[in-house]
Design a protein around this motif. Structure first.
Motif, PDB file in Angstrom:
ATOM      1  N   GLY A 126       0.986  -1.133  -0.044  1.00 48.35           N
ATOM      2  CA  GLY A 126      -0.012   0.148  -0.104  1.00 48.35           C
ATOM      3  C   GLY A 126       0.887   1.339  -0.120  1.00 48.35           C
ATOM      4  O   GLY A 126       0.538   2.379  -0.756  1.00 48.35           O
ATOM      5  N   PHE A 149      -6.000  10.498  -3.337  1.00 50.01           N
ATOM      6  CA  PHE A 149      -6.529   9.748  -1.856  1.00 50.01           C
ATOM      7  C   PHE A 149      -7.474  10.669  -1.149  1.00 50.01           C
ATOM      8  O   PHE A 149      -7.789  10.148   0.042  1.00 50.01           O
ATOM      9  CB  PHE A 149      -5.384   9.311  -1.323  1.00 50.01           C
ATOM     10  N   LEU A 152     -10.817   9.358  -0.122  1.00 51.55           N
ATOM     11  CA  LEU A 152     -10.754   8.273   1.067  1.00 51.55           C
ATOM     12  C   LEU A 152     -10.303   8.692   2.285  1.00 51.55           C
ATOM     13  O   LEU A 152     -10.761   8.048   3.241  1.00 51.55           O
ATOM     14  CB  LEU A 152      -9.467   7.339   0.596  1.00 51.55           C
ATOM     15  N   VAL A 201      -3.593   5.273   4.159  1.00 51.09           N
ATOM     16  CA  VAL A 201      -3.726   4.503   2.854  1.00 51.09           C
ATOM     17  C   VAL A 201      -3.313   3.153   3.162  1.00 51.09           C
ATOM     18  O   VAL A 201      -4.097   2.257   2.419  1.00 51.09           O
ATOM     19  CB  VAL A 201      -3.128   5.312   1.808  1.00 51.09           C
ATOM     20  N   THR A 204      -5.704   1.015   5.069  1.00 50.73           N
ATOM     21  CA  THR A 204      -6.851   0.566   4.280  1.00 50.73           C
ATOM     22  C   THR A 204      -6.792  -0.414   3.116  1.00 50.73           C
ATOM     23  O   THR A 204      -7.599  -1.180   3.008  1.00 50.73           O
ATOM     24  CB  THR A 204      -7.604   1.899   3.906  1.00 50.73           C
ATOM     25  N   TYR A 205      -5.549  -0.296   2.491  1.00 49.79           N
ATOM     26  CA  TYR A 205      -5.440  -0.911   1.289  1.00 49.79           C
ATOM     27  C   TYR A 205      -5.259  -2.453   1.663  1.00 49.79           C
ATOM     28  O   TYR A 205      -5.657  -3.204   1.228  1.00 49.79           O
ATOM     29  CB  TYR A 205      -3.921  -0.837   0.475  1.00 49.79           C
ATOM     30  N   TYR A 208      -8.591  -3.694   2.663  1.00 48.89           N
ATOM     31  CA  TYR A 208      -9.267  -3.687   1.432  1.00 48.89           C
ATOM     32  C   TYR A 208      -8.903  -5.024   0.811  1.00 48.89           C
ATOM     33  O   TYR A 208      -9.856  -5.824   0.338  1.00 48.89           O
ATOM     34  CB  TYR A 208      -8.843  -2.580   0.348  1.00 48.89           C
ATOM     35  N   GLU A 246     -14.555   3.107  -1.956  1.00 45.08           N
ATOM     36  CA  GLU A 246     -13.670   4.243  -2.197  1.00 45.08           C
ATOM     37  C   GLU A 246     -12.285   3.746  -3.019  1.00 45.08           C
ATOM     38  O   GLU A 246     -11.922   4.160  -3.933  1.00 45.08           O
ATOM     39  CB  GLU A 246     -13.394   5.102  -1.166  1.00 45.08           C
ATOM     40  N   TRP A 247     -11.873   2.445  -2.574  1.00 44.93           N
ATOM     41  CA  TRP A 247     -10.788   2.017  -3.038  1.00 44.93           C
ATOM     42  C   TRP A 247     -11.150   1.335  -4.476  1.00 44.93           C
ATOM     43  O   TRP A 247     -10.311   1.446  -5.266  1.00 44.93           O
ATOM     44  CB  TRP A 247     -10.144   0.848  -2.058  1.00 44.93           C
ATOM     45  N   THR A 258     -10.691  -3.884 -11.126  1.00 46.81           N
ATOM     46  CA  THR A 258     -11.024  -4.523  -9.937  1.00 46.81           C
ATOM     47  C   THR A 258     -11.828  -5.917 -10.666  1.00 46.81           C
ATOM     48  O   THR A 258     -12.611  -5.848 -11.529  1.00 46.81           O
ATOM     49  CB  THR A 258     -11.972  -3.796  -8.635  1.00 46.81           C
TER      50      THR A 258
END
Length: 260
Positions: A126, A149, A152, A201, A204-205, A208, A246-247, A258
């Protein structure tokens, strides 16, 4: 949401990164070299992994983390010869080491004392995304107020987990075994660090990828961190839903489709 601020001289910057890393890194007996190759014409991704007498456990956990990323989204992480080492560090789970003046990473370390190596690897990747894959290579995009970001960070600032850290810092006290104790200097530093944009960041990554991949192993690590209290640094499932959405937006804006 803002579109990625791609650097016009991106290719030259990546070549410079490759050259500097190749010149400065001396391969040790316990390292893993990973090269992500991106074909701009076909947008195909090839991940090349070169094992250099690395300890077997770090091979397994690194491959596991990379496989979970591959199951969630495409990427064009253009890195070369960044070794991953096991360290004896007892103070941190892992660290991305980079030259402060250029922002160029030269190694990634994962502590062998860390029982959450997979989450730590996702966390450090991340950081790599924030540092090299959007905005100006070598500068954390998360520090840009109008960067990709920014939304986010607004969403996370409204979560109960982040508000709790802020209120704890403001009160100057925390509960330990049902006793209200004043925050030490080191505790204040640790809590403030959890509020740093690049740390949010990265955390959260990691969460995620854990959720999107459906990995029960990774999700248990996230739950364990949540259960550890304010210093866990992760989010509940309910709090994380808008963050995950949001990611999705961020990765699609970058051009990394994705898959789930």
């Amino acid at each position: 949401m803002s579109s990625p601020r791609l650097c016009p001289s991106r290719d030259l910057a990546i070549l410079a990164i490759d050259k500097e890393i190749n010149q400065r890194i001396k391969m040790g007996k316990n390292n893993l070299v990973v090269t992500f190759v991106f074909d701009r014409r076909t947008r195909a991704i090839t991940v090349r992994r070169f094992f250099c007498r690395i300890d077997k456990p770090i091979k397994k956990v690194f491959n596991y983390a990379i496989d979970k990323i591959d199951s969630v989204h495409d990427s064009d992480i253009e890195l070369a010869n960044i070794p991953v080492f096991e360290s004896n560090d007892t103070h941190t789970r892992g660290a991305l080491n980079y030259y402060p003046n250029t922002g160029i990473p030269y190694k990634l370390e994962i502590s062998r004392n860390n029982n959450e190596k997979e989450i730590t690897i996702l966390h450090e990747i991340g950081h790599l995304i924030d540092l090299l894959c959007v905005g100006i290579p070598g500068k954390f995009e998360s520090n840009e107020p109008d960067g990709i970001f920014s939304k986010l960070l607004i969403i996370t600032s409204q979560t109960a987990e982040i508000r709790r850290i802020i209120s704890t810092l403001a009160s100057g006290h925390t509960k330990v075994n049902n006793k209200l104790l004043p925050l030490s200097y080191r505790t204040r530093i640790a809590l403030n660090y959890l509020l740093e944009p690049h740390e949010i960041v990265a955390r959260t990554y990691a969460q995620y990828i854990s959720g999107k991949s459906g990995s029960q192993k990774l999700l248990k690590m996230i739950r364990d961190r949540n259960n550890s209290g304010i210093f866990g640094g992760q989010w509940s499932s309910a709090s994380f839903q808008p963050i995950a959405e949001e990611w999705d937006n961020i990765l699609n804006a970058i051009g990394w489709q994705t898959k789930k």
